[in-house]
Design a protein around this motif. Structure first.
Motif, PDB file in Angstrom:
ATOM      1  N   SER A 157      45.046  62.219 109.988  1.00 63.94           N
ATOM      2  CA  SER A 157      45.455  62.801 108.715  1.00 63.94           C
ATOM      3  C   SER A 157      46.954  62.580 108.561  1.00 63.94           C
ATOM      4  O   SER A 157      47.739  62.945 109.430  1.00 63.94           O
ATOM      5  N   LEU A 158      47.343  61.966 107.442  1.00 62.67           N
ATOM      6  CA  LEU A 158      48.742  61.640 107.168  1.00 62.67           C
ATOM      7  C   LEU A 158      49.251  62.532 106.042  1.00 62.67           C
ATOM      8  O   LEU A 158      48.581  62.702 105.016  1.00 62.67           O
ATOM      9  N   SER A 159      50.445  63.107 106.219  1.00 63.39           N
ATOM     10  CA  SER A 159      51.005  63.980 105.189  1.00 63.39           C
ATOM     11  C   SER A 159      52.520  63.838 105.158  1.00 63.39           C
ATOM     12  O   SER A 159      53.132  63.255 106.056  1.00 63.39           O
ATOM     13  N   ARG A 160      53.107  64.396 104.106  1.00 64.47           N
ATOM     14  CA  ARG A 160      54.549  64.437 103.982  1.00 64.47           C
ATOM     15  C   ARG A 160      54.930  65.702 103.221  1.00 64.47           C
ATOM     16  O   ARG A 160      54.435  65.935 102.110  1.00 64.47           O
ATOM     17  N   GLY A 161      55.753  66.530 103.821  1.00 65.42           N
ATOM     18  CA  GLY A 161      56.162  67.762 103.168  1.00 65.42           C
ATOM     19  C   GLY A 161      55.008  68.663 102.787  1.00 65.42           C
ATOM     20  O   GLY A 161      55.053  69.343 101.763  1.00 65.42           O
ATOM     21  N   GLY A 162      53.960  68.637 103.578  1.00 61.92           N
ATOM     22  CA  GLY A 162      52.792  69.468 103.301  1.00 61.92           C
ATOM     23  C   GLY A 162      51.786  68.834 102.357  1.00 61.92           C
ATOM     24  O   GLY A 162      50.691  69.371 102.167  1.00 61.92           O
ATOM     25  N   GLU A 163      52.123  67.677 101.751  1.00 58.26           N
ATOM     26  CA  GLU A 163      51.183  67.000 100.849  1.00 58.26           C
ATOM     27  C   GLU A 163      50.379  65.960 101.617  1.00 58.26           C
ATOM     28  O   GLU A 163      50.936  65.124 102.320  1.00 58.26           O
ATOM     29  N   GLN A 164      49.073  66.025 101.470  1.00 61.51           N
ATOM     30  CA  GLN A 164      48.210  65.066 102.145  1.00 61.51           C
ATOM     31  C   GLN A 164      48.345  63.701 101.466  1.00 61.51           C
ATOM     32  O   GLN A 164      48.260  63.580 100.248  1.00 61.51           O
ATOM     33  N   LEU A 165      48.532  62.659 102.277  1.00 65.03           N
ATOM     34  CA  LEU A 165      48.687  61.306 101.757  1.00 65.03           C
ATOM     35  C   LEU A 165      47.473  60.430 102.048  1.00 65.03           C
ATOM     36  O   LEU A 165      47.110  59.576 101.244  1.00 65.03           O
ATOM     37  N   LEU A 166      46.882  60.608 103.207  1.00 67.06           N
ATOM     38  CA  LEU A 166      45.764  59.760 103.631  1.00 67.06           C
ATOM     39  C   LEU A 166      44.991  60.501 104.702  1.00 67.06           C
ATOM     40  O   LEU A 166      45.583  61.147 105.562  1.00 67.06           O
ATOM     41  N   ARG A 167      43.666  60.377 104.649  1.00 67.05           N
ATOM     42  CA  ARG A 167      42.841  61.052 105.651  1.00 67.05           C
ATOM     43  C   ARG A 167      41.581  60.228 105.879  1.00 67.05           C
ATOM     44  O   ARG A 167      40.995  59.678 104.948  1.00 67.05           O
ATOM     45  N   VAL A 187      49.835  50.754 108.506  1.00 61.77           N
ATOM     46  CA  VAL A 187      49.870  51.703 107.395  1.00 61.77           C
ATOM     47  C   VAL A 187      51.331  51.911 106.999  1.00 61.77           C
ATOM     48  O   VAL A 187      52.131  52.394 107.800  1.00 61.77           O
ATOM     49  N   PHE A 188      51.676  51.509 105.782  1.00 65.92           N
ATOM     50  CA  PHE A 188      53.033  51.688 105.278  1.00 65.92           C
ATOM     51  C   PHE A 188      53.143  53.066 104.632  1.00 65.92           C
ATOM     52  O   PHE A 188      52.242  53.484 103.899  1.00 65.92           O
ATOM     53  N   VAL A 189      54.250  53.756 104.870  1.00 64.15           N
ATOM     54  CA  VAL A 189      54.477  55.085 104.282  1.00 64.15           C
ATOM     55  C   VAL A 189      55.843  55.047 103.617  1.00 64.15           C
ATOM     56  O   VAL A 189      56.879  55.001 104.287  1.00 64.15           O
ATOM     57  N   GLU A 190      55.858  55.059 102.289  1.00 65.16           N
ATOM     58  CA  GLU A 190      57.093  54.865 101.549  1.00 65.16           C
ATOM     59  C   GLU A 190      57.245  55.922 100.452  1.00 65.16           C
ATOM     60  O   GLU A 190      56.369  56.764 100.264  1.00 65.16           O
ATOM     61  N   SER A 191      58.358  55.847  99.738  1.00 67.10           N
ATOM     62  CA  SER A 191      58.611  56.785  98.637  1.00 67.10           C
ATOM     63  C   SER A 191      58.222  56.212  97.284  1.00 67.10           C
ATOM     64  O   SER A 191      58.274  56.914  96.275  1.00 67.10           O
ATOM     65  N   SER A 192      57.846  54.914  97.228  1.00 68.75           N
ATOM     66  CA  SER A 192      57.412  54.303  95.973  1.00 68.75           C
ATOM     67  C   SER A 192      56.436  53.178  96.270  1.00 68.75           C
ATOM     68  O   SER A 192      56.440  52.598  97.364  1.00 68.75           O
ATOM     69  N   ARG A 193      55.624  52.850  95.282  1.00 64.73           N
ATOM     70  CA  ARG A 193      54.665  51.762  95.444  1.00 64.73           C
ATOM     71  C   ARG A 193      55.364  50.408  95.525  1.00 64.73           C
ATOM     72  O   ARG A 193      54.884  49.504  96.190  1.00 64.73           O
ATOM     73  N   ARG A 194      56.479  50.288  94.841  1.00 70.16           N
ATOM     74  CA  ARG A 194      57.237  49.035  94.942  1.00 70.16           C
ATOM     75  C   ARG A 194      57.743  48.839  96.372  1.00 70.16           C
ATOM     76  O   ARG A 194      57.743  47.716  96.897  1.00 70.16           O
ATOM     77  N   GLY A 225      50.427  52.250 101.929  1.00 69.45           N
ATOM     78  CA  GLY A 225      49.785  50.943 101.928  1.00 69.45           C
ATOM     79  C   GLY A 225      48.993  50.728 103.198  1.00 69.45           C
ATOM     80  O   GLY A 225      49.349  51.252 104.262  1.00 69.45           O
ATOM     81  N   LEU A 226      47.925  49.958 103.106  1.00 68.61           N
ATOM     82  CA  LEU A 226      47.070  49.692 104.264  1.00 68.61           C
ATOM     83  C   LEU A 226      46.822  48.192 104.356  1.00 68.61           C
ATOM     84  O   LEU A 226      46.208  47.596 103.467  1.00 68.61           O
ATOM     85  N   PHE A 227      47.333  47.587 105.408  1.00 66.60           N
ATOM     86  CA  PHE A 227      47.195  46.156 105.663  1.00 66.60           C
ATOM     87  C   PHE A 227      46.304  45.974 106.880  1.00 66.60           C
ATOM     88  O   PHE A 227      46.683  46.322 107.998  1.00 66.60           O
ATOM     89  N   LEU A 230      38.892  59.141 100.081  1.00 67.37           N
ATOM     90  CA  LEU A 230      39.771  58.703  99.000  1.00 67.37           C
ATOM     91  C   LEU A 230      40.350  59.860  98.199  1.00 67.37           C
ATOM     92  O   LEU A 230      41.422  59.736  97.606  1.00 67.37           O
ATOM     93  N   THR A 231      39.654  60.973  98.176  1.00 74.29           N
ATOM     94  CA  THR A 231      40.080  62.079  97.314  1.00 74.29           C
ATOM     95  C   THR A 231      41.421  62.655  97.726  1.00 74.29           C
ATOM     96  O   THR A 231      42.108  63.283  96.914  1.00 74.29           O
ATOM     97  N   SER A 232      41.825  62.430  98.963  1.00 74.07           N
ATOM     98  CA  SER A 232      43.071  63.021  99.444  1.00 74.07           C
ATOM     99  C   SER A 232      44.279  62.113  99.241  1.00 74.07           C
ATOM    100  O   SER A 232      45.406  62.507  99.514  1.00 74.07           O
ATOM    101  N   SER A 233      44.052  60.889  98.762  1.00 70.89           N
ATOM    102  CA  SER A 233      45.138  59.911  98.763  1.00 70.89           C
ATOM    103  C   SER A 233      45.500  59.392  97.384  1.00 70.89           C
ATOM    104  O   SER A 233      46.175  58.365  97.271  1.00 70.89           O
ATOM    105  N   GLY A 234      45.082  60.049  96.320  1.00 79.53           N
ATOM    106  CA  GLY A 234      45.429  59.592  94.984  1.00 79.53           C
ATOM    107  C   GLY A 234      44.626  58.363  94.586  1.00 79.53           C
ATOM    108  O   GLY A 234      43.546  58.099  95.108  1.00 79.53           O
ATOM    109  N   HIS A 235      45.170  57.586  93.667  1.00 83.44           N
ATOM    110  CA  HIS A 235      44.499  56.374  93.201  1.00 83.44           C
ATOM    111  C   HIS A 235      44.699  55.238  94.201  1.00 83.44           C
ATOM    112  O   HIS A 235      45.757  55.104  94.800  1.00 83.44           O
TER     113      HIS A 235
END
Length: 657
Positions: free
Chosen positions: A53-63, A215-222, A183-185, A132-137
């Motif tokens: 389970s991946l999170s940042r500041g209490g927000e779930q990013l990926l699970r 797995v890339f963990v960034e502050s923006s999609r760019r 991101g997931l490569f 997928l529900t925990s990671s946005g679009h």
């Protein structure tokens, strides 16, 4: 009492808690602090049933899903131990197959490596499953198969790709990213199986003993995009010329399909020139050959190809040919290639060539793993150039097929690179080739796969082109303007709107004449209303006005991999209105494209923040809001210039003329 391990390395903080045997649900956690170029993240390993389970500041990013890691005949279950090997955390878990699953996680400031293996098990299928529900679009992946709907975002619909492969005809990459900037490569040179449906994502590698990913963990999609391009490489050049960016390529496929001859092609080219829509090249597509793979003209339909090439040249255009890499069994070249060992071999029977079915019959495939086979094929192409005045080629079909056996230790991905190297020696005339799975560095033009001749076809082709661009291939174009897919010709409105949308992309790829065409389903000619050619020509002129601006964008793409056609959220990451918008995009930093891609004459347009100049109304609009019912009659292509962005002044001046 649990034993606690703590260490700091490379700016990372890791605490691993492993309970004594009697304790329940032990956990391991990895904390990566925020840094100058990374937002920081927290990663937890579920030890009750192996998962992450991946999170940042209490927000779930990926699970991962409850059955996070599965393999042939088994699922990873309870974690038995957690240890550290340098900066790598190793979790060893039981499985339903009685084998040990070893998960290895190596954290870095802006990413982590995620790998897992099954002790004592040879190469096979390894699947990682995500909630997928925990990671946005979810975005990325590239094109979905022909005939299938391309959802946008991918997680908004169903993606079911049982043959997601380096050998696929689709433009596909083992790379996905989310609206939460993850991101997931997946690092594999072999075919995959990809399914996204019902809030679940299944990414399966085949023919592999290890599931390896970053797995890339960034502050923006760019920033995630930049991470991925940093791994696979940016374009080393642009394969297209300035002329190929400035005007359309005309290919005969959707105009005539296979019902083609010398007189028809010449008449078509002359009509286009008279209508003011001529481009840089006229290409013959399918059925110019005496048979598929012969690489010789059919003398019945093309009695004097050298004169045809000269006539095209006299119009100020280049002359090109479609060519397939597959040789049909009933062609003269097949026996020659078979007898000389130039064909890919059959699985399980290396004494026999592999035969495959495709849309034009049954064929063998030239084996690029054999340098002599490559030289024979390219020698045939150069003979066509020398004998008839052919300037270049549209390379079609694939360089390998997963139904066949690779030569030596080559992988399907290796064949992609061999094909790219071979075709790079020829002028691809703005048609490019459909090569993928890590071939960004070649800088080829990439065309979206065939689309229907309908509004849905237009939207699908734009989604595909956008996905290709967001995978690191910046020199994109739609399928032929108006679509193809052996359907009746597009309506006047679809044809014009498609041309308008394509005019706001890096390149224009055309076929259906806005003057007259043929409904090949009935054999009847189709004449478009007289103003159709004028409207189409207006779109071509709009694209020509962008030539100087596009030259700068091409240079930027070669410099740092920046995509030319890109989703608005790449430049405006905080504006989540654009997470699901597929009918607006940015062309470089200064032009917002918002063409009509549905029936009607008005549309709503979401403007990002800032000030935007409208070349049609000559007004400046305040961004950060939506323009409702913007007037877009058939002669208007909505677009806006971002005031203050690089290149905006010249763009505003040019588009206002």
């Amino acid at each position: 009492m649990p034993r606690r391990l703590a260490y700091a390395a490379a700016g990372l903080i890791l605490t691993a808690s492993v309970a004594a045997p009697a304790a329940a649900e032990p956990l391991s956690s990895i904390s990566v602090p925020r840094g100058p170029d990374s937002p920081g993240y927290q990663l937890r390993i579920d030890t009750a049933r192996l998962g992450i389970s991946l999170s940042r500041g209490g927000e779930q990013l990926l699970r991962t899903a409850s059955d996070a890691f599965t393999f042939d005949g088994g699922v990873a279950t309870r974690v038995r131990s957690i240890s550290r090997e340098g900066t790598t955390v190793v979790a060893r878990a039981d499985s339903t197959a009685g084998r040990t699953v070893a998960l290895r996680i190596t954290p870095r400031p802006d990413r982590f490596e995620l790998k897992w293996t099954v002790d004592g098990l040879a190469a096979g299928q390894r699947a990682t499953h995500f909630d997928l529900t925990s990671s946005g679009h979810w975005y990325g992946g590239g094109e979905t198969s022909e005939g299938k709907t391309q959802p946008y975002p991918l997680s908004a619909g169903t993606v079911d790709e049982p043959e997601f492969s380096p050998a696929s005809y689709m433009m596909q990459e083992p790379y996905f990213f989310t609206s939460k900037s993850v991101g997931l490569f997946v690092r594999t040179a072999q075919p995959m199986k990809v399914t996204l449906a019902g809030g679940r994502g299944d990414l399966t590698v085949t023919n592999s003993a290890e599931y390896s990913s970053t797995v890339f963990v960034e502050s923006s999609r760019r920033a995630v995009y930049d991470d991925y391009v940093g791994e696979v490489g940016k374009p080393a050049k642009s394969d297209a010329s300035a002329a190929e960016y400035a005007s359309p390529l005309w290919n005969s496929w959707a105009q005539y399909y296979r019902d083609i001859d010398q007189d028809k092609v010449l008449s078509w080219a002359r009509d286009l020139k008279a209508a003011g829509v001529a481009g840089h090249t006229v290409q013959l597509d399918d059925k110019w050959e005496s048979n598929y793979g012969n690489l010789t003209f059919d003398q019945k339909t093309f009695p004097d190809p050298k004169k045809l090439a000269a006539d095209i040249h006299a119009m100020g255009q280049k002359f090109g040919l479609w060519t397939t890499f597959w040789i049909n069994l009933d062609s003269a070249n097949y026996a020659y290639a078979r007898d000389h060992g130039y064909l890919v071999r059959a699985k399980g029977n290396p004494a026999q060539p592999c035969t495959v079915t495709w849309w034009n019959g049954t064929a063998g495939i030239i084996d690029l793993g054999n340098p002599q086979a490559r030289d024979w094929y390219t020698g045939n192409l150069r003979k066509l150039m020398a004998d008839y005045g052919v300037d270049g080629f549209k390379f079609d079909t694939r360089f390998f097929d997963d139904r066949c056996a690779a030569t030596g230790n080559l992988t399907p991905q290796d064949y992609q690179k061999l094909g790219a190297d071979m075709t790079d020696a020829f002028d691809q005339q703005g048609a490019g080739i459909r090569t993928h799975w890590g071939n960004q560095r070649y800088g080829f033009v990439i065309r979206a796969v065939d689309a229907d001749t309908t509004w849905d076809g237009l939207r699908t082709s734009l989604r595909r082109a956008s996905a290709i661009s967001a995978n690191g291939y910046p020199f994109v174009e739609t399928d032929m303007i108006g679509g193809s897919n052996s359907m009746p010709p597009p309506s006047r409105e679809v044809l014009v709107r498609w041309a308008q949308a394509a005019s706001l992309m890096p390149l224009m790829y055309a076929s259906t004449s806005p003057v007259t065409t043929v409904d090949t389903t009935t054999g009847k000619p189709v004449a478009y209303p007289a103003d159709t050619a004028k409207l189409y020509a207006d779109a071509v002129r709009t694209h020509a006005k962008l030539a100087g601006y596009l030259k700068t964008q091409v240079q930027q793409a070669v410099k740092d991999g920046t995509p030319i056609m890109r989703p608005v959220y790449f430049d405006f990451p905080a504006d989540h209105r654009f997470d699901t918008v597929d009918d607006e995009w940015l062309l470089g930093p200064a032009l917002l494209a918002a063409p009509m891609i549905t029936a009607g004459s008005t549309r709503d347009i979401a403007l990002p923040s800032g000030l935007w100049f409208d070349p049609h109304t000559k007004r400046v609009e305040l961004g950060g809001r939506t323009l409702h019912d913007y007037a877009a009659p058939l002669d208007t292509t909505p677009m806006f210039v971002r005031i203050g962005a690089p290149g905006w002044a010249g763009l505003a001046s040019t588009l206002s003329r």
